[in-house]
Motif scaffolding. Structure first.
Motif, PDB file in Angstrom:
ATOM      1  N   ASN A 135       7.364   3.369 -21.272  1.00 45.18           N
ATOM      2  CA  ASN A 135       7.080   4.802 -21.456  1.00 45.18           C
ATOM      3  C   ASN A 135       5.584   5.105 -21.481  1.00 45.18           C
ATOM      4  OD1 ASN A 135       9.781   5.705 -21.622  1.00 45.18           O
ATOM      5  ND2 ASN A 135       9.913   4.969 -23.736  1.00 45.18           N
ATOM      6  N   ALA A 136       4.775   4.090 -21.175  1.00 48.37           N
ATOM      7  CA  ALA A 136       3.316   4.234 -21.089  1.00 48.37           C
ATOM      8  C   ALA A 136       2.684   4.624 -22.417  1.00 48.37           C
ATOM      9  CB  ALA A 136       2.943   5.250 -20.010  1.00 48.37           C
ATOM     10  N   GLU A 137       3.346   4.300 -23.505  1.00 49.38           N
ATOM     11  CA  GLU A 137       2.794   4.603 -24.822  1.00 49.38           C
ATOM     12  C   GLU A 137       1.822   3.523 -25.277  1.00 49.38           C
ATOM     13  OE1 GLU A 137       6.086   5.160 -27.427  1.00 49.38           O
ATOM     14  OE2 GLU A 137       6.961   6.771 -26.232  1.00 49.38           O
ATOM     15  N   TRP A 138       2.019   2.289 -24.784  1.00 44.58           N
ATOM     16  CA  TRP A 138       1.110   1.183 -25.070  1.00 44.58           C
ATOM     17  C   TRP A 138       0.682   0.550 -23.754  1.00 44.58           C
ATOM     18  CZ3 TRP A 138       3.946  -2.154 -29.361  1.00 44.58           C
ATOM     19  CH2 TRP A 138       3.944  -1.446 -30.564  1.00 44.58           C
ATOM     20  N   PRO A 139      -0.582   0.133 -23.630  1.00 40.37           N
ATOM     21  CA  PRO A 139      -0.988  -0.620 -22.437  1.00 40.37           C
ATOM     22  C   PRO A 139      -0.361  -2.009 -22.452  1.00 40.37           C
ATOM     23  CG  PRO A 139      -2.791  -0.504 -24.006  1.00 40.37           C
ATOM     24  CD  PRO A 139      -1.705   0.388 -24.546  1.00 40.37           C
ATOM     25  N   ILE A 140       0.010  -2.517 -21.301  1.00 37.22           N
ATOM     26  CA  ILE A 140       0.724  -3.789 -21.210  1.00 37.22           C
ATOM     27  C   ILE A 140      -0.256  -4.914 -20.916  1.00 37.22           C
ATOM     28  CG2 ILE A 140       2.679  -4.969 -20.142  1.00 37.22           C
ATOM     29  CD1 ILE A 140       3.613  -2.289 -19.089  1.00 37.22           C
ATOM     30  N   PRO A 141      -0.346  -5.929 -21.765  1.00 34.93           N
ATOM     31  CA  PRO A 141      -1.234  -7.060 -21.494  1.00 34.93           C
ATOM     32  C   PRO A 141      -0.842  -7.775 -20.211  1.00 34.93           C
ATOM     33  CG  PRO A 141      -0.513  -7.061 -23.788  1.00 34.93           C
ATOM     34  CD  PRO A 141       0.324  -6.043 -23.066  1.00 34.93           C
ATOM     35  N   ARG A 142      -1.823  -8.312 -19.531  1.00 37.99           N
ATOM     36  CA  ARG A 142      -1.604  -9.009 -18.258  1.00 37.99           C
ATOM     37  C   ARG A 142      -0.562 -10.118 -18.393  1.00 37.99           C
ATOM     38  NH1 ARG A 142      -5.169 -10.856 -13.692  1.00 37.99           N
ATOM     39  NH2 ARG A 142      -4.357 -12.876 -13.048  1.00 37.99           N
ATOM     40  N   HIS A 143      -0.651 -10.891 -19.487  1.00 38.08           N
ATOM     41  CA  HIS A 143       0.284 -12.008 -19.671  1.00 38.08           C
ATOM     42  C   HIS A 143       1.724 -11.500 -19.744  1.00 38.08           C
ATOM     43  CE1 HIS A 143       1.895 -15.845 -20.978  1.00 38.08           C
ATOM     44  NE2 HIS A 143       2.392 -15.278 -22.074  1.00 38.08           N
ATOM     45  N   ASP A 144       1.935 -10.382 -20.437  1.00 38.64           N
ATOM     46  CA  ASP A 144       3.285  -9.829 -20.549  1.00 38.64           C
ATOM     47  C   ASP A 144       3.797  -9.341 -19.189  1.00 38.64           C
ATOM     48  OD1 ASP A 144       2.996 -10.380 -23.190  1.00 38.64           O
ATOM     49  OD2 ASP A 144       3.449  -8.366 -23.908  1.00 38.64           O
ATOM     50  N   VAL A 145       2.904  -8.777 -18.407  1.00 38.73           N
ATOM     51  CA  VAL A 145       3.304  -8.324 -17.076  1.00 38.73           C
ATOM     52  C   VAL A 145       3.766  -9.503 -16.242  1.00 38.73           C
ATOM     53  CG1 VAL A 145       2.479  -7.332 -14.900  1.00 38.73           C
ATOM     54  CG2 VAL A 145       1.843  -6.284 -17.072  1.00 38.73           C
ATOM     55  N   GLN A 146       3.034 -10.597 -16.285  1.00 40.32           N
ATOM     56  CA  GLN A 146       3.408 -11.776 -15.495  1.00 40.32           C
ATOM     57  C   GLN A 146       4.739 -12.352 -15.957  1.00 40.32           C
ATOM     58  OE1 GLN A 146      -0.183 -14.098 -16.033  1.00 40.32           O
ATOM     59  NE2 GLN A 146      -1.021 -13.382 -14.072  1.00 40.32           N
ATOM     60  N   MET A 147       4.988 -12.351 -17.265  1.00 44.11           N
ATOM     61  CA  MET A 147       6.275 -12.828 -17.780  1.00 44.11           C
ATOM     62  C   MET A 147       7.421 -11.943 -17.291  1.00 44.11           C
ATOM     63  SD  MET A 147       5.203 -13.809 -21.718  1.00 44.11           S
ATOM     64  CE  MET A 147       6.886 -14.181 -22.193  1.00 44.11           C
ATOM     65  N   LEU A 148       7.189 -10.617 -17.275  1.00 47.49           N
ATOM     66  CA  LEU A 148       8.220  -9.700 -16.809  1.00 47.49           C
ATOM     67  C   LEU A 148       8.481  -9.876 -15.315  1.00 47.49           C
ATOM     68  CD1 LEU A 148       7.198  -6.472 -18.773  1.00 47.49           C
ATOM     69  CD2 LEU A 148       9.264  -7.855 -19.133  1.00 47.49           C
ATOM     70  N   LEU A 149       7.426 -10.090 -14.540  1.00 52.58           N
ATOM     71  CA  LEU A 149       7.598 -10.295 -13.110  1.00 52.58           C
ATOM     72  C   LEU A 149       8.394 -11.573 -12.840  1.00 52.58           C
ATOM     73  CD1 LEU A 149       4.079  -9.284 -11.728  1.00 52.58           C
ATOM     74  CD2 LEU A 149       6.158  -7.906 -11.833  1.00 52.58           C
ATOM     75  N   ASP A 150       8.154 -12.607 -13.632  1.00 55.00           N
ATOM     76  CA  ASP A 150       8.944 -13.839 -13.502  1.00 55.00           C
ATOM     77  C   ASP A 150      10.415 -13.553 -13.787  1.00 55.00           C
ATOM     78  OD1 ASP A 150       6.687 -15.296 -12.892  1.00 55.00           O
ATOM     79  OD2 ASP A 150       6.372 -16.007 -14.955  1.00 55.00           O
ATOM     80  N   LEU A 151      10.676 -12.835 -14.871  1.00 50.20           N
ATOM     81  CA  LEU A 151      12.054 -12.535 -15.260  1.00 50.20           C
ATOM     82  C   LEU A 151      12.755 -11.677 -14.208  1.00 50.20           C
ATOM     83  CD1 LEU A 151      14.354 -12.544 -17.344  1.00 50.20           C
ATOM     84  CD2 LEU A 151      13.251 -10.563 -18.422  1.00 50.20           C
ATOM     85  N   TYR A 152      12.025 -10.736 -13.620  1.00 45.75           N
ATOM     86  CA  TYR A 152      12.626  -9.817 -12.653  1.00 45.75           C
ATOM     87  C   TYR A 152      12.683 -10.392 -11.238  1.00 45.75           C
ATOM     88  CZ  TYR A 152      11.828  -6.414 -16.405  1.00 45.75           C
ATOM     89  OH  TYR A 152      11.819  -5.748 -17.613  1.00 45.75           O
TER      90      TYR A 152
END
Length: 283
Positions: free
Chosen positions: A43-60
């Protein structure tokens, strides 16, 4: 209020999750993350750390290198701020204004149409002051006006330097004849436009009086053509506030700009007309 780039990233991550038919709770459990944190990311309420983005991309299951790079770059931009903007926190009361500045600084090209006044990125200090005093009202504080003028001039660094933003500005002839600040201010402003028009990255076209019905009758607009990974963004402003449109919703603005450019004078003819009008302000 969330920034545009945070909204873009949150929307993309939500779309990826939904394509995998995963719920937020399932993703949170898999990553051992707090459910509410993931919701705030999307919901763009918090900025997403790079590490978390990479983990999500792996999961997806996002394995294509170009797509991973694009989304990772976008996540880095969510965190990034232009430090100089903080210098003007005393006058910037609407966070969405920072989005406009961010777009101006990063766009490949800014294509605009104005009917009543000269584009802010092309204004002289005196013209900018006259415009700002009108906006701020008759009881405008001198110090506040001066700060707004400084901010407008600082924004103009987007069109300076080794890699300046390209400008393609269409102005109705009425904008050039509207005596903002009086004859002397207008003459200086029009002379300034003539100088700017000689720069390779700035194109100024005038829509002549008597052009008839045209798409610009719906109002002024600004279209930012952005580099990858950002979408193009159209911007309009009224007394009701600022509006940002992106993706396919910019198509109407791009079409309107093309029609207006076809109806406008060529840049060389526009420069001559600007010089003629500047001479008229001498009398």
């Amino acid at each position: 209020m969330p920034t545009l780039r945070a909204q873009w990233l949150g929307r993309e991550l939500r779309d990826l999750r939904e394509r995998r038919n995963l719920t937020l709770r399932q993703v949170a459990e898999h990553l051992k993350r707090n459910f509410s944190a993931l919701s705030r990311f999307e919901n763009a309420e918090w900025p997403i750390p790079r590490h978390d983005v990479q983990m999500l991309l792996d999961l997806y299951g996002v394995t294509e290198r170009r797509e991973r790079t694009r989304l990772t770059r976008l996540s880095e931009e969510v965190w990034r701020r232009d430090d100089w903007i903080d210098e003007f926190s005393d006058v910037i009361y609407d966070p969405t204004f920072c989005d406009l500045i961010w777009l101006e600084q990063r766009a490949k090209r800014v294509a605009t149409y104005d009917a009543l006044y000269v584009l802010g990125l092309l204004q002289t200090p005196a013209y900018a002051e006259a415009m700002i005093r009108t906006t701020e009202g008759p009881d405008a504080d001198d110090d506040r006006v001066a700060r707004w003028v400084q901010l407008r001039l600082r924004r103009q660094r987007a069109i300076e330097g080794p890699k300046p933003t390209k400008i393609a500005a269409i102005m109705a002839e009425s904008a050039l004849r509207n005596p903002v600040g009086g004859p002397e201010v207008m003459r200086e402003q029009l002379t300034h436009l003539g100088r700017l028009a000689r720069r390779r990255h700035i194109e100024i076209s005038v829509l002549p009086a008597g052009a008839g019905a045209h798409p610009g009758l719906d109002g002024a607009f600004l279209l930012c053509e952005m580099p990858d990974p950002f979408p193009d963004v159209a911007y309009t402003e009224t007394l009701a506030g600022r509006t940002f449109l992106e993706g396919s919703r910019t198509d109407r603005f791009a079409s309107a700009y093309r029609v207006l450019r076809g109806a406008a004078l060529e840049p060389a003819d526009s420069t001559r007309l600007i010089a003629d009008i500047a001479d008229e302000f001498k009398s």
